[in-house]
Structure formats: C-alpha cells, structure tokens
Design an enzyme around this catalytic site. Sequence first.
Site, PDB file in Angstrom:
ATOM      1  N   HIS A 137     -29.965 -48.766 -16.439  1.00  9.10           N
ATOM      2  CA  HIS A 137     -29.868 -48.447 -15.005  1.00  9.10           C
ATOM      3  C   HIS A 137     -29.594 -46.971 -14.752  1.00  9.10           C
ATOM      4  O   HIS A 137     -29.788 -46.492 -13.640  1.00  9.10           O
ATOM      5  CB  HIS A 137     -28.740 -49.263 -14.344  1.00  9.10           C
ATOM      6  N   ASP A 174     -33.854 -57.777 -20.352  1.00  9.22           N
ATOM      7  CA  ASP A 174     -32.589 -57.957 -19.626  1.00  9.22           C
ATOM      8  C   ASP A 174     -32.915 -58.555 -18.256  1.00  9.22           C
ATOM      9  O   ASP A 174     -34.014 -58.340 -17.734  1.00  9.22           O
ATOM     10  CB  ASP A 174     -31.943 -56.572 -19.450  1.00  9.22           C
ATOM     11  N   HIS A 176     -31.769 -57.812 -15.427  1.00 10.68           N
ATOM     12  CA  HIS A 176     -31.726 -56.852 -14.303  1.00 10.68           C
ATOM     13  C   HIS A 176     -32.854 -55.841 -14.468  1.00 10.68           C
ATOM     14  O   HIS A 176     -33.247 -55.515 -15.589  1.00 10.68           O
ATOM     15  CB  HIS A 176     -30.393 -56.099 -14.293  1.00 10.68           C
ATOM     16  N   ASP A 267     -28.537 -61.236 -20.766  1.00 10.64           N
ATOM     17  CA  ASP A 267     -28.107 -61.937 -19.549  1.00 10.64           C
ATOM     18  C   ASP A 267     -29.273 -62.739 -18.979  1.00 10.64           C
ATOM     19  O   ASP A 267     -29.135 -63.381 -17.953  1.00 10.64           O
ATOM     20  CB  ASP A 267     -27.538 -60.956 -18.525  1.00 10.64           C
ATOM     21  N   TYR A 307     -23.497 -61.471 -20.810  1.00 11.67           N
ATOM     22  CA  TYR A 307     -22.091 -61.612 -20.429  1.00 11.67           C
ATOM     23  C   TYR A 307     -21.494 -62.965 -20.763  1.00 11.67           C
ATOM     24  O   TYR A 307     -20.291 -63.165 -20.589  1.00 11.67           O
ATOM     25  CB  TYR A 307     -21.940 -61.275 -18.942  1.00 11.67           C
TER      26      TYR A 307
HETATM   27  N1  LIG Z   1     -22.239 -55.706  -6.339  1.00 12.40           N
HETATM   28  C1  LIG Z   1     -23.267 -56.631  -6.791  1.00 12.40           C
HETATM   29  C2  LIG Z   1     -23.114 -56.935  -8.254  1.00 12.40           C
HETATM   30  C3  LIG Z   1     -23.459 -55.732  -9.103  1.00 12.40           C
HETATM   31  N2  LIG Z   1     -23.744 -56.179 -10.458  1.00 12.40           N
HETATM   32  C4  LIG Z   1     -24.023 -55.073 -11.396  1.00 12.40           C
HETATM   33  C5  LIG Z   1     -24.808 -55.626 -12.548  1.00 12.40           C
HETATM   34  C6  LIG Z   1     -25.024 -54.586 -13.619  1.00 12.40           C
HETATM   35  C7  LIG Z   1     -25.908 -55.161 -14.716  1.00 12.40           C
HETATM   36  C8  LIG Z   1     -25.916 -54.269 -15.934  1.00 12.40           C
HETATM   37  C9  LIG Z   1     -26.933 -54.745 -17.002  1.00 12.40           C
HETATM   38  O1  LIG Z   1     -26.667 -56.058 -17.448  1.00 12.40           O
HETATM   39  O2  LIG Z   1     -28.264 -54.730 -16.503  1.00 12.40           O
HETATM   40  C10 LIG Z   1     -26.848 -53.799 -18.193  1.00 12.40           C
HETATM   41  F1  LIG Z   1     -27.773 -54.144 -19.088  1.00 12.40           F
HETATM   42  F2  LIG Z   1     -27.059 -52.556 -17.809  1.00 12.40           F
HETATM   43  F3  LIG Z   1     -25.659 -53.895 -18.745  1.00 12.40           F
HETATM   44 ZN   LIG Z   2     -28.514 -56.954 -17.159  1.00  4.92          ZN
END
Ligand SMILES: NCCCNCCCCCC(O)(O)C(F)(F)F
Ligand SMILES: [Zn+2]
Length: 669
Positions: A137, A174, A176, A267, A307
């Site tokens: 990110h 991933d 996200h 995840d 996670y």
């Molecule tokens: N306020 C709404 C929730 C915000 N949630 C943030 C999620 C971050 C995900 C990080 C990830 O899992 O993509 C990485 F691989 F980078 F670790």
């Molecule tokens: Zn993620």
Amino acid sequence: MGWGLTDPPQEEDGLALQEEAVPACKIEVPERLSVSYEALVRTGLSDRCVSVPPREASDAEILLVHSEEYLEGVKKTPHMTLEDLKEFTLQYGDVYFHPNIYHCAKLAAGSALQLVDSVMTGKVRNGMALVRPPGHHSMRSAASGFCVFNNVAIAARYAKQKHGAERVLIVDWDIHHGQGVQYCFEDDPSVLYFSWHRYERQKFWPNLRESDYDSVGKGSGAGFNVNVPWNEVGMENSDYLSVFCHVLLPVAYEFCPDLVLVCAGFDSAIGDPEGEMCATPDIFAHLTHLLMNLAGGKLCAVLEGGYNLTSLAQSVCQTVQTLLGDPLPQLANLRSPCESALESLQCVRSVQRRYWSILKHAADSATTDVSNKRIKLAKAEEEKAETAEDERSQEEKVWPEPAERLRPPVCSASVLPDDAACPDGLKRLVSSKDLGPLLVSRIRNRSMEDAGDADGVATFSRLYTLIEKMRTNEIGNGVALVPDVAAAVECVVQDLGSDLVSRVLVVCVGKEELNYATADGKMLVVQISGEDKEEQKGKYYIPVCLKKGCGDTVGFIQAVFGLLLPLGYEYDPGLVLLVRMPGSGVGDCMWQQLIGLLKGFAKGHTLVLMQTNDGACMGPTASALLGHPAPPLQELLTPLPDDGGALERMRERLQADWKMLQTTVSSGN
Ligand SMILES: NCCCNCCCCCC(O)(O)C(F)(F)F
Ligand SMILES: [Zn+2]
C-alpha cells in the site's frame, strides 16, 4: 527459501510504549512472523531451505520508489517524541509508527532484495521472504495500510536496474488492493501488476475508484495493470482458480516475464477477519505451482498481509512446500465460480482483451448491463446481507488441516525397451508384477500384434507396475516408450488403469483415433491436435482442434488455460495419462510447460506415453518430470494471428457440462 526476519522492538529503545498513550495495531502483530516461521520449523520445511540473511535497504534502494522528502520524514521517526510520532502518523491512513519501525521497514525491503539477488544470480531457484512491515500500500510519498516502504515495488525496480530484468510480473494475491504498486508502475509496460482484492463496489478499504477492473494502466502502460475486484465476500477455491486460468495465466504467458514477484498476502484465505473469504490454505500450493513455470522458475514471494494466525501459518507452509517441489494436494470438490466472480471475470476479460491477443476472443460484454443487473440484484440482497453480516461475523470459520504432501521415494520412473538408454535421474523399472492370466489374455487379445507377443506383455506388465506404484505413492510420475502408443493407451485405460484409479485424465497431443471414450466418466479424454473433428463425442471426449497444428504455441496455451486446466481441476483425476502421438509437432518448450502444469493434478501422478521412435524428446520429458522449470515460451512474444475464436466457441458450448469453463454470467438470470 530465503527469509528475512526482522528483530522485534526492544524496551530499551528509549520508549516504554504505554498502550493507552499510542494506539497499537491489533492485527498486524509480531506473532504473524513467529507463528509462520515456527510452522516452517515444525514441519521440517525450514531445514530444506537455504536461509538468506536479511539486510537493511540502502537509501538509494528506497529511493528507487519513494521520494526524498518521504524518506527524510520516516528517518526522523526513531527520535520523535510520542506527540510528534502521533502527529506524523495522522497524515497517513491506517499506519502505526513505532520508534523501531524505520529499522524494521529497511530490513523488510532489504530482505526482499536479498531474495531477488539469490534468485537472479541462480544461488536459489525461488524463495519466500517473511517480512514485516508489509509494503504493497505504501506510495512514493506516503505510508498507508500498515506499509512504510513498498518492498515488492522496490524489488521490481531493483531487479531491472541491478540484474537487467526486462519484464517483471507482480502477482498480488493479498485480499487488499496494492494501490501503491499500481501507482508505481501504471505507466510502465515493463512491469505487469496483477491484483485481486475485496472491493464490494468500492465499499471496502482502501475504497478507491481506481481499484476497479477498468484501471488497466496509463499511456504506454495500458494493459499492464490487471485488477480483479471481488464484489462479494466468501470467494472459494473455484473462484480463485478460474481467475488464474481465464485471466492471469494467459496474460502472464503472453507477457513472458524474466522474474515473478508475489505480493504474498494470506488475508485472502479462509478465517481471515479482513478478507472474509473461504478459500482454503492448500489453494496457495496451486497458485504458487501455476506461476512456477514462468520466468524459468525464478519466483520471489514476499509476505504482505494475513491476520488469522492459523490460516496464515498453514498458507505459508503450503506456499513454501510447493516452492520446494513437493507434490500438490488434491483440491477436492471444486464447484462452479459464483455469479459475482463470473461478473468480475467477464468484466476484466472484456477490458483486457484489447491489450492481450491471447484474450482477443473473450466476450466483449456490454459491461454496463451486466453490472446494472448485478447491482439491482445486490441492492435487493443488501438488507438480507445486513443480518447475515452480523451472524457471519459471529461464526468462527473452521476448515480441515491441509493434507500431508509426501514426496514419493522415487520421483520419476521409466519403462523402456532394453536397448533404450535411461535418462539421468529416472529410475528404470525392470521388475514387473506378474499379471494375472486374465489380464495377460486380454493383452494378448489386443488387435495390435506387438502388444500380444512376449515383450509386449512384459512392457504392459511394467506399465501396470508403474501405475500401481504411483497409486501407492512409491513413485511420483513416469514415462514409457512403447512400440505402439495407441495400443498402450487402450491397454492402460481399458485394462490397467480402470481397476487401479477411479478417474483417468487422458491428455492426448497429436492426431489419432482414440476410438473409445467411456460415457461413465471413468476417463476424460482431451485431445489437442491439428485435426478438425467433425463432432464431439459426449461430455468425456473433448477434441481440441488447432488449425495451425500443435506447433502453434499461442493456440496451445489458450487450449491449456482456457480448457484443459479448468477441466482438469473440475474432473479431479486420480491419474494423468499424457500421450504424445508421433508427428504431433508440439515444441519441446511447450511440451515441458504442459508436463509442468499437469503436475497440479492427481498429486503429480502423470504417466507419459511416447512412441519408441519419438525418443528424441526424452530429455526434455525427463527434465520436466523431475521438476526442473520449463524454459520460457518465447514464441508468445510475437503471437501469430490465432484462431482463438474456435476455442472460445467450444468453451461456451462445453460450459453447460463443465462449470469451471465459465467466464461470463449466465445469460439466463
Ligand atoms: N479503517 C478501515 C480499515 C482499514 N484497514 C486497513 C487494512 C490494511 C491491510 C494491509 C494489508 O493486509 O493489505 C498488508 F498486506 F499491507 F498488510
Ligand atoms: Zn491485505
């Protein structure tokens, strides 16, 4: 496997961080690395890996992606007061800065670079970097979503600059969207970025319009960004495999990368609180395997998210075990991709078809009515979803522990005529099981005279032994040189195979009248040849005609990913019989790629049948059976005008019987 472990923050870092003073992240915790690494140790996988020492990335390396002002800002964080730290954090979204995170972030990026060095110099074939904090990110001048430096983006630029890689593929599984990676390379045709991500029509974090499927890259980078949005949760193994077969792999093979980098976030696995998907950890064994024949096997997986500590550890082990070449787990009961996944699949293929000739014949769906229909449906389900939502968030997901993946004592065996030389690494099968009189009489009755005579029976009895030893996992795979391939196929599937395995996938390359196809499903025959078959004989005999013959690599690859692999996953055979008909014209590289890809089925139990006078390709065959990565298919770089239209029409016709062939929402509903 190279792993870079970052040392956890110590008390004496000058700040005893009080929980209430500074909010700490609840899910991106140190245990993610320790449970993953401990699982690799417990399973004995870490002992089988070369461990690559971590290092800090230098400023110059970080500046390959990030701006000076951003780096200067992050550099100050170790000396900041709590107040300043909080201030610094507030300018970004969802990031947590600890005085030690700058050090850790340099180690994470540096470890990825160490792995790239080891793979690009041939010190190791492939590997995985277990790092924290994650990276996909983070942007040129901003941290985001737990990420400080974009580990994989830096690794891609580094591979190009230091190792001369011309084309780098980044696969981001991933859950996200790695917007930082997309922004970094969106106008760069030398880096192809593929990402699927939970999107829910922009309702899921990071809630970006540019995460949708129509962000295909900009300028000369158009077509080199592939986004697959998941607009619903609960995606399963079938949905993931469909996207690999019908979008990523055809495009990746046409791109022909020199290096594959994976943003390996877990995840996207079942049980994860962020992803809420239902794909099981063993899916990562197959996703990894399907990428391992690209770039001559040069693959670097870099940890991103994940996670749920149980599914994370299992998924990491599944990935590493595949990198080590162990047999793949059988993916049981795959089902049809869900409607929402099919809609995403259809939309992605309809926009990407303009840039990739291998997708040229994909349906050019009027994406508006498709998505409008789905949105209406989605709205209708919204209320219901609300209640389901809180129910779902309560229920704990459970899934079976991934099955053991035992390496057979013998990797590859051969059945050869006495005067034929046995290729290095293969174990020649001489002892043959005494066949019962019934079987011998059946073999003797074979119409082909040579199958009936003494050494014919000897050959077939060795074949029988080979198949039996694959069934008991004493042998992984094998190759047989036989006087008459057609007779041998008939013998294997009619006599030998039938009582040893429940389902045999017969992949026949080249023309030949295989005049049998059991309608009972005990055998699925996919024949790829240049011959135009007037009709298809039922659900279990699928003749694929390549007008320019099996030497047409583009057509062959389209047939493999668009038809053969989805069919194979859905059929789930206990044995794969790969038949090379004489004069098939298939190229050695394509042949090795095919053997490599077919290992995904039947726990790698593939029996290759070739005609004795076709022994010239025994070398490449043995190399592929032994697990050496297939050479890249350079021909794909300059595709000939293909006749993919016929393949698409065949796929549409077959998808009524075979759900994994679907790539569009059923026009019905
Ligand atoms: N306020 C709404 C929730 C915000 N949630 C943030 C999620 C971050 C995900 C990080 C990830 O899992 O993509 C990485 F691989 F980078 F670790
Ligand atoms: Zn993620």
